[in-house]
Design a protein around this motif. Sequence first.
Motif, PDB file in Angstrom:
ATOM      1  N   THR A  30       0.827  -1.226   0.000  1.00 33.71           N
ATOM      2  CA  THR A  30       0.000   0.000   0.000  1.00 33.71           C
ATOM      3  C   THR A  30       0.848   1.257   0.000  1.00 33.71           C
ATOM      4  O   THR A  30       0.391   2.318  -0.412  1.00 33.71           O
ATOM      5  CB  THR A  30      -0.898   0.036   1.257  1.00 33.71           C
ATOM      6  N   VAL A  35      -0.936   7.714  -2.877  1.00 33.53           N
ATOM      7  CA  VAL A  35      -2.378   7.496  -2.696  1.00 33.53           C
ATOM      8  C   VAL A  35      -3.095   8.140  -3.889  1.00 33.53           C
ATOM      9  O   VAL A  35      -2.770   9.263  -4.284  1.00 33.53           O
ATOM     10  CB  VAL A  35      -2.863   8.105  -1.369  1.00 33.53           C
ATOM     11  N   VAL A  40      -9.477   9.016  -3.701  1.00 32.55           N
ATOM     12  CA  VAL A  40      -9.581   9.511  -2.323  1.00 32.55           C
ATOM     13  C   VAL A  40      -9.570  11.046  -2.377  1.00 32.55           C
ATOM     14  O   VAL A  40      -8.528  11.670  -2.115  1.00 32.55           O
ATOM     15  CB  VAL A  40      -8.406   8.985  -1.466  1.00 32.55           C
ATOM     16  N   TYR A  85      -4.251   9.821   8.292  1.00 34.58           N
ATOM     17  CA  TYR A  85      -5.428   9.736   7.429  1.00 34.58           C
ATOM     18  C   TYR A  85      -6.355   8.599   7.856  1.00 34.58           C
ATOM     19  O   TYR A  85      -7.558   8.646   7.607  1.00 34.58           O
ATOM     20  CB  TYR A  85      -5.031   9.546   5.962  1.00 34.58           C
ATOM     21  N   ASN A  86      -5.829   7.601   8.509  1.00 36.16           N
ATOM     22  CA  ASN A  86      -6.602   6.409   8.885  1.00 36.16           C
ATOM     23  C   ASN A  86      -6.593   6.256  10.406  1.00 36.16           C
ATOM     24  O   ASN A  86      -6.002   5.318  10.938  1.00 36.16           O
ATOM     25  CB  ASN A  86      -5.999   5.177   8.216  1.00 36.16           C
ATOM     26  N   ILE A  96      -4.208  -1.042   8.108  1.00 31.63           N
ATOM     27  CA  ILE A  96      -3.176  -0.140   7.588  1.00 31.63           C
ATOM     28  C   ILE A  96      -2.402   0.504   8.733  1.00 31.63           C
ATOM     29  O   ILE A  96      -1.224   0.813   8.604  1.00 31.63           O
ATOM     30  CB  ILE A  96      -3.747   0.933   6.635  1.00 31.63           C
TER      31      ILE A  96
HETATM   32  C1  LIG Z   1      -1.363   4.779   2.425  1.00 36.86           C
HETATM   33  O1  LIG Z   1      -2.657   4.416   1.912  1.00 36.86           O
HETATM   34  C2  LIG Z   1      -3.720   5.090   2.470  1.00 36.86           C
HETATM   35  O2  LIG Z   1      -3.647   5.881   3.393  1.00 36.86           O
HETATM   36  C3  LIG Z   1      -5.020   4.721   1.767  1.00 36.86           C
HETATM   37  C4  LIG Z   1      -6.065   5.816   1.965  1.00 36.86           C
HETATM   38  C5  LIG Z   1      -7.304   5.345   1.317  1.00 36.86           C
HETATM   39  C6  LIG Z   1      -8.547   5.429   1.860  1.00 36.86           C
HETATM   40  C7  LIG Z   1      -9.427   4.910   0.933  1.00 36.86           C
HETATM   41  C8  LIG Z   1      -8.655   4.515  -0.158  1.00 36.86           C
HETATM   42  O3  LIG Z   1      -7.359   4.774   0.088  1.00 36.86           O
HETATM   43  C9  LIG Z   1      -5.492   3.410   2.328  1.00 36.86           C
HETATM   44  C10 LIG Z   1      -5.202   2.247   1.585  1.00 36.86           C
HETATM   45  C11 LIG Z   1      -5.616   1.012   2.084  1.00 36.86           C
HETATM   46  N1  LIG Z   1      -6.298   0.895   3.279  1.00 36.86           N
HETATM   47  C12 LIG Z   1      -6.565   2.041   3.993  1.00 36.86           C
HETATM   48  C13 LIG Z   1      -6.174   3.311   3.533  1.00 36.86           C
END
Ligand SMILES: COC(=O)[C@H](Cc1ccco1)c1ccncc1
Length: 130
Positions: A30, A35, A40, A85-86, A96
């Motif tokens: 990832t 991103v 997003v 972000y998460n 993540i």
């Molecule tokens: C570094 O990657 C990120 O921060 C993305 C953000 C993201 C959110 C929706 C799509 O992508 C991510 C990817 C996979 N799982 C969670 C979040």
Amino acid sequence: EEQEEDMQRELRCFLRHITERLYLDRRFKTFTKPVDTVQVPDYLQVIKQPMDLSSLLTNIDKHKYITVNEFVRDADLIWNNALTYNPDSATLDRKIRHRAHALKDALHAIIREHLDPEFEKACEAMKERR
Ligand SMILES: COC(=O)[C@H](Cc1ccco1)c1ccncc1
């Protein structure tokens, strides 16, 4: 001079070795590419300095980093941005978040394993001279 160029070449080789080790690790897939801000749309409102492993390699080739510390500041953005972000420890973000912490620990373990502190001091001294 010549020996400074030799040192900078050695630094770039060192930074590529670190980045490629992380790039090859399936846990960090990832983090290998930026991103997708089309998928997003609010990402750039939240994250002011996006970073990823392929961008690190591009920066190395463009001679952006003249010390290991400058590289680490950008590399730390990758996992810090993922935690920012998460943020939710309950939802799908959990996976993540674990990968972000694993990336942080892998990055700093590889550096500790391979970096000669005297080499970094020589790079920092060169930076002061410039
Ligand atoms: C570094 O990657 C990120 O921060 C993305 C953000 C993201 C959110 C929706 C799509 O992508 C991510 C990817 C996979 N799982 C969670 C979040």
